[in-house]
Design a protein around this motif. Structure first.
Motif, PDB file in Angstrom:
ATOM      1  N   GLU A   1      -8.079  -3.136  10.249  1.00  9.95           N
ATOM      2  CA  GLU A   1      -8.910  -3.451  11.415  1.00  9.95           C
ATOM      3  C   GLU A   1     -10.382  -3.229  11.110  1.00  9.95           C
ATOM      4  OE1 GLU A   1      -7.266  -1.121  14.609  1.00  9.95           O
ATOM      5  OE2 GLU A   1      -5.712  -2.620  15.019  1.00  9.95           O
ATOM      6  N   ARG A   2     -10.691  -2.111  10.478  1.00  9.35           N
ATOM      7  CA  ARG A   2     -12.087  -1.813  10.143  1.00  9.35           C
ATOM      8  C   ARG A   2     -12.644  -2.805   9.129  1.00  9.35           C
ATOM      9  NH1 ARG A   2     -12.341   4.019   8.171  1.00  9.35           N
ATOM     10  NH2 ARG A   2     -14.518   3.458   7.918  1.00  9.35           N
ATOM     11  N   ALA A   3     -11.778  -3.315   8.249  1.00  9.84           N
ATOM     12  CA  ALA A   3     -12.216  -4.289   7.238  1.00  9.84           C
ATOM     13  C   ALA A   3     -12.295  -5.706   7.811  1.00  9.84           C
ATOM     14  CB  ALA A   3     -11.274  -4.248   6.043  1.00  9.84           C
ATOM     15  N   GLY A   4     -11.792  -5.891   9.037  1.00 11.83           N
ATOM     16  CA  GLY A   4     -11.943  -7.181   9.699  1.00 11.83           C
ATOM     17  C   GLY A   4     -10.763  -8.127   9.599  1.00 11.83           C
ATOM     18  N   HIS A   5      -9.601  -7.620   9.201  1.00 16.00           N
ATOM     19  CA  HIS A   5      -8.421  -8.487   9.105  1.00 16.00           C
ATOM     20  C   HIS A   5      -7.161  -7.702   9.472  1.00 16.00           C
ATOM     21  CE1 HIS A   5      -9.782  -7.216   5.025  1.00 16.00           C
ATOM     22  NE2 HIS A   5      -8.590  -6.660   5.012  1.00 16.00           N
ATOM     23  N   ARG A   6      -6.966  -7.586  10.766  1.00 20.00           N
ATOM     24  CA  ARG A   6      -5.824  -6.854  11.321  1.00 20.00           C
ATOM     25  C   ARG A   6      -4.507  -7.450  10.819  1.00 20.00           C
ATOM     26  NH1 ARG A   6      -2.245  -5.977  15.410  1.00 20.00           N
ATOM     27  NH2 ARG A   6      -2.499  -4.029  16.530  1.00 20.00           N
ATOM     28  N   ALA A   7      -3.563  -6.585  10.457  1.00 19.27           N
ATOM     29  CA  ALA A   7      -2.242  -7.043  10.021  1.00 19.27           C
ATOM     30  C   ALA A   7      -1.410  -7.444  11.238  1.00 19.27           C
ATOM     31  CB  ALA A   7      -1.528  -5.932   9.253  1.00 19.27           C
ATOM     32  N   ASP A   8      -0.635  -8.515  11.074  1.00 18.75           N
ATOM     33  CA  ASP A   8       0.264  -8.951  12.138  1.00 18.75           C
ATOM     34  C   ASP A   8       1.567  -8.158  12.122  1.00 18.75           C
ATOM     35  OD1 ASP A   8      -1.237 -11.241  13.304  1.00 18.75           O
ATOM     36  OD2 ASP A   8      -1.106 -11.950  11.235  1.00 18.75           O
TER      37      ASP A   8
ATOM     38  N   SER B   1       0.829  -1.202   0.000  1.00 16.47           N
ATOM     39  CA  SER B   1       0.000   0.000   0.000  1.00 16.47           C
ATOM     40  C   SER B   1       0.861   1.248   0.000  1.00 16.47           C
ATOM     41  CB  SER B   1      -0.899   0.020   1.240  1.00 16.47           C
ATOM     42  OG  SER B   1      -0.119   0.047   2.421  1.00 16.47           O
ATOM     43  N   GLU B   2       0.217   2.362  -0.352  1.00 20.38           N
ATOM     44  CA  GLU B   2       0.779   3.691  -0.160  1.00 20.38           C
ATOM     45  C   GLU B   2      -0.082   4.340   0.905  1.00 20.38           C
ATOM     46  OE1 GLU B   2       0.877   5.885  -3.801  1.00 20.38           O
ATOM     47  OE2 GLU B   2       2.760   4.959  -4.404  1.00 20.38           O
ATOM     48  N   ALA B   3       0.580   4.956   1.890  1.00 22.13           N
ATOM     49  CA  ALA B   3      -0.178   5.506   3.012  1.00 22.13           C
ATOM     50  C   ALA B   3       0.631   6.569   3.730  1.00 22.13           C
ATOM     51  CB  ALA B   3      -0.523   4.386   3.990  1.00 22.13           C
ATOM     52  N   PRO B   4      -0.047   7.415   4.504  1.00 21.01           N
ATOM     53  CA  PRO B   4       0.671   8.404   5.284  1.00 21.01           C
ATOM     54  C   PRO B   4       1.428   7.788   6.463  1.00 21.01           C
ATOM     55  CG  PRO B   4      -1.687   8.592   5.663  1.00 21.01           C
ATOM     56  CD  PRO B   4      -1.492   7.594   4.567  1.00 21.01           C
ATOM     57  N   SER B   5       0.973   6.598   6.920  1.00 15.02           N
ATOM     58  CA  SER B   5       1.635   5.958   8.064  1.00 15.02           C
ATOM     59  C   SER B   5       1.211   4.497   8.169  1.00 15.02           C
ATOM     60  CB  SER B   5       1.255   6.663   9.371  1.00 15.02           C
ATOM     61  OG  SER B   5      -0.123   6.445   9.654  1.00 15.02           O
ATOM     62  N   ALA B   6       1.991   3.732   8.906  1.00  9.77           N
ATOM     63  CA  ALA B   6       1.629   2.338   9.180  1.00  9.77           C
ATOM     64  C   ALA B   6       0.345   2.278   9.996  1.00  9.77           C
ATOM     65  CB  ALA B   6       2.763   1.634   9.915  1.00  9.77           C
ATOM     66  N   ASP B   7       0.146   3.242  10.879  1.00 17.04           N
ATOM     67  CA  ASP B   7      -1.085   3.272  11.683  1.00 17.04           C
ATOM     68  C   ASP B   7      -2.319   3.413  10.800  1.00 17.04           C
ATOM     69  OD1 ASP B   7       0.283   3.006  14.095  1.00 17.04           O
ATOM     70  OD2 ASP B   7       0.374   5.167  14.446  1.00 17.04           O
ATOM     71  N   ALA B   8      -2.223   4.220   9.750  1.00 12.54           N
ATOM     72  CA  ALA B   8      -3.358   4.377   8.834  1.00 12.54           C
ATOM     73  C   ALA B   8      -3.662   3.061   8.127  1.00 12.54           C
ATOM     74  CB  ALA B   8      -3.069   5.480   7.814  1.00 12.54           C
ATOM     75  N   VAL B   9      -2.619   2.337   7.719  1.00 14.28           N
ATOM     76  CA  VAL B   9      -2.803   1.028   7.092  1.00 14.28           C
ATOM     77  C   VAL B   9      -3.513   0.089   8.063  1.00 14.28           C
ATOM     78  CG1 VAL B   9      -1.606  -1.013   6.191  1.00 14.28           C
ATOM     79  CG2 VAL B   9      -0.784   1.276   5.599  1.00 14.28           C
ATOM     80  N   GLN B  10      -3.050   0.054   9.299  1.00 16.59           N
ATOM     81  CA  GLN B  10      -3.650  -0.839  10.290  1.00 16.59           C
ATOM     82  C   GLN B  10      -5.109  -0.483  10.565  1.00 16.59           C
ATOM     83  OE1 GLN B  10      -3.680  -3.848  11.392  1.00 16.59           O
ATOM     84  NE2 GLN B  10      -1.865  -3.791  12.703  1.00 16.59           N
ATOM     85  N   ARG B  11      -5.421   0.799  10.626  1.00 20.28           N
ATOM     86  CA  ARG B  11      -6.816   1.205  10.866  1.00 20.28           C
ATOM     87  C   ARG B  11      -7.743   0.683   9.779  1.00 20.28           C
ATOM     88  NH1 ARG B  11      -4.298   5.981  12.768  1.00 20.28           N
ATOM     89  NH2 ARG B  11      -4.584   7.029  10.754  1.00 20.28           N
TER      90      ARG B  11
END
Length: 82
Positions: free
Chosen positions: A66-73, A53-63
């Motif tokens: 998590e909301r989609a139902g499959h938290r990254a390890d 992904s491209e994102a402003p932060s790893a936290d944004a990716v995780q959010r």
């Protein structure tokens, strides 16, 4: 924006349809966090799934995950590509 590679474990036996469904769940909400998921790969035998992904932060990716139902390890920045 930075690139990130995240890893999901425990998805042994994942099918192509299930991978597509999970990826589409991320795509449906990614803009709310300023993220763009580019691609996803899976190894059904080990149960490992990878997302780029491209994102402003790893936290944004995780959010998003998590909301989609499959938290990254794990989420790793990708500082260099060729």
């Amino acid at each position: 924006m930075a690139q990130f590679m995240d890893v999901h474990q425990g998805m042994k036996g994942i099918t192509g349809d299930q991978l597509k469904e999970a990826h589409e769940a991320d795509l449906a909400i990614e803009k709310e966090e300023g993220v763009h998921f580019e691609k996803a790969w899976a190894d059904p035998q080990s149960g490992t799934v990878y997302c780029l992904s491209e994102a402003p932060s790893a936290d944004a990716v995780q959010r998003v995950h998590e909301r989609a139902g499959h938290r990254a390890d794990e989420i790793h920045p990708v500082p260099l590509t060729v």
